[in-house]
Design an enzyme around this catalytic site. Structure first.
Site, PDB file in Angstrom:
ATOM      1  N   GLU A 124       0.816  -1.220   0.000  1.00  0.00           N
ATOM      2  CA  GLU A 124       0.000   0.000   0.000  1.00  0.00           C
ATOM      3  C   GLU A 124       0.851   1.271   0.000  1.00  0.00           C
ATOM      4  OE1 GLU A 124      -3.711   0.443   0.146  1.00  0.00           O
ATOM      5  OE2 GLU A 124      -2.701   2.254  -0.544  1.00  0.00           O
ATOM      6  N   LYS A 200       5.108   4.605  -9.921  1.00  0.00           N
ATOM      7  CA  LYS A 200       3.829   4.488  -9.209  1.00  0.00           C
ATOM      8  C   LYS A 200       2.671   4.252 -10.184  1.00  0.00           C
ATOM      9  CE  LYS A 200       5.531   7.356  -5.413  1.00  0.00           C
ATOM     10  NZ  LYS A 200       5.716   8.744  -4.954  1.00  0.00           N
ATOM     11  N   GLY A 299       6.514  11.165   3.307  1.00  0.00           N
ATOM     12  CA  GLY A 299       6.725  11.523   4.717  1.00  0.00           C
ATOM     13  C   GLY A 299       6.758  10.289   5.594  1.00  0.00           C
TER      14      GLY A 299
HETATM   15  N1  HSE Z   1      10.024  11.476  -3.382  1.00  0.00           N
HETATM   16  C1  HSE Z   1       8.654  11.098  -3.366  1.00  0.00           C
HETATM   17  C2  HSE Z   1       7.760  12.336  -3.497  1.00  0.00           C
HETATM   18  C3  HSE Z   1       8.253  10.385  -2.100  1.00  0.00           C
HETATM   19  O1  HSE Z   1       8.274  13.459  -3.493  1.00  0.00           O
HETATM   20  O2  HSE Z   1       6.557  12.179  -3.627  1.00  0.00           O
HETATM   21  C4  HSE Z   1       8.512   8.926  -2.111  1.00  0.00           C
HETATM   22  O3  HSE Z   1       7.759   8.256  -3.083  1.00  0.00           O
END
Ligand code: HSE
Length: 404
Positions: A124, A200, A299
């Site tokens: 997830e 992603k 985060g």
């Molecule tokens: N570096 C990514 C972002 C977070 O700035 O969304 C980790 O997937």
């Protein structure tokens, strides 16, 4: 107590321990037995940490301990995360991870191994950080054919674009601010070149289609070419510049179109007002219509929270595999060069006539009094391949932005 182990005690790994400690009462509300971190695997020692006594350096300690039911893999990268995840699954221990690189490269294979050993491989946290998106996709959309997933999937670039838009900063200054605020990595390449959101959207496309989509198969463009003037034009068009991961699954052909690129998003679109470091994912089902998932895409604690939600689901399904719909077969990809879009283009005013000749009657000029030497326009709907061959004839062409 259910015993778990954490592999990699960096930002997300330490966040998992913190979520479990601070929210043990909340966890026990739905899951009365509670969760306990028995081991932390890392190359380093953490003598000043309250978890110092749980640190181990040998994966076999975890694999050979029958009390450990779930392993959280937050090491990142493929080596040794793949090998350790495989060992855990083969020992019947479920694995929960935030490691999108591994999920994208070998998630299908690990999901099959999990199935063979009556345990689960859940990830997830690998998409959208703390936003629940993968679980809703597999539980709330079972009755739907998902036609589209469109996401702002990277917080760093969304922060940079927001700063450029609202404060008129140039790209370098906005990037520096993102780094100073701890959003961007010191090496921000994966964010600004689009590789992170590309991974992603590849994971989301794989789940939506049930077939593997590798991020190397996805056309990927970042935000490094976007300049301040693009925002002035975007405003005139009533749009905002957003870096999107786009996935369209055709119900008739079963082909999937996937791309990561900057888009001009119209006012009124749900993604238009998603700003700063936030992420949002719009999912379109053929019956339910549009649903949007919004929240902290990165985060320590949001990402760790998503991993812990997977841990709880694994324990609730102890002894059986949670089918995540990820198979070890390839998705059928649409040829991205044949997909139609409108494009926003800027060239020298001296090439106005040529541009009009190339793109025909449907061309729409975008005025900007501050740049009288430029000719900016929006093309009619045109395939990416036809657009490329025409636009290359304009010698002052530098970049384009698709319209959503
Ligand atoms: N570096 C990514 C972002 C977070 O700035 O969304 C980790 O997937």
């Amino acid at each position: 107590m259910v015993e778990i182990a954490i592999l990699g005690f960096g930002t997300v790994g330490s966040g998992i321990a913190e979520v479990i400690d601070r929210n043990q009462d909340a966890i026990r509300r739905d899951f009365p037995v509670g969760i306990h971190v028995k081991y932390i695997l890392d190359l380093r020692d953490f003598p000043d940490s309250p978890y110092a006594d749980r640190v181990v350096h040998d994966i076999h300690v975890i694999i050979n301990d029958p009390e450990v039911e779930v392993v959280c893999e937050t090491m990142g990268g493929k080596k040794p995360a793949y090998e350790f995840s495989k060992m855990a699954l083969e020992a019947g221990k479920s694995v929960c991870t935030s490691n999108k690189e591994l999920v994208d490269a070998l998630g299908g294979e690990l999901a099959v191994i999990a199935k063979q050993h009556n345990c689960s491989y859940l990830f997830e946290a690998s998409v959208g950080g703390g936003i629940p998106i993968l679980r809703p996709l597999r539980t709330s959309f079972s009755q739907e054919f998902i036609t589209d997933v469109i996401g702002i999937l990277n917080g760093t670039t969304n922060y940079i674009l927001t700063k450029m838009e609202t404060e008129g900063l140039d790209f370098e200054t906005a990037l520096r601010q993102a780094q100073e605020n701890g959003f961007a990595e010191r090496n921000p390449e994966a964010d600004i070149e689009g590789y992170d959101p590309c991974r992603k959207i590849a994971i989301l496309a794989s789940l939506v289609t049930g077939g593997n989509v590798k991020y190397q198969q996805v056309p990927c463009e970042g935000i490094t070419k976007i300049d301040r003037e693009d925002f002035a034009y975007a405003e005139r068009l009533g749009r905002a510049v957003k870096l999107l991961g786009v996935c369209h699954h055709d119900q008739k052909t079963n082909k999937v179109y996937v791309r990561t690129a900057p888009y001009l998003v119209p006012k009124g679109h749900p993604l238009y007002s998603v700003s700063d470091v936030f992420n949002a994912i719009l999912v379109r089902g053929n019956m339910v219509g549009d649903l949007m998932f919004y929240g902290s895409g990165a985060g320590k604690l949001p990402t760790a929270s998503a991993v812990v939600s997977d841990v709880i689901e694994c324990i609730q399904n102890r002894g059986r595999n949670i089918d995540i719909g990820l198979k070890n077969t390839d998705a059928i990809l649409e040829d991205p060069s044949e997909v139609m879009n409108q494009f926003f283009v800027r060239v020298s005013r001296s090439e106005r006539e040529k541009a009009c000749r190339l793109f025909g009657d449907g061309i729409l000029e975008v005025e900007n009094d501050e740049l009288p030497d430029e000719f900016a326009f929006v093309t009619p709907m045109i395939s990416a391949s036809a657009f490329e061959s025409k636009v290359r004839e304009l010698s002052t062409y530098e970049h384009s932005i698709r319209l959503l």
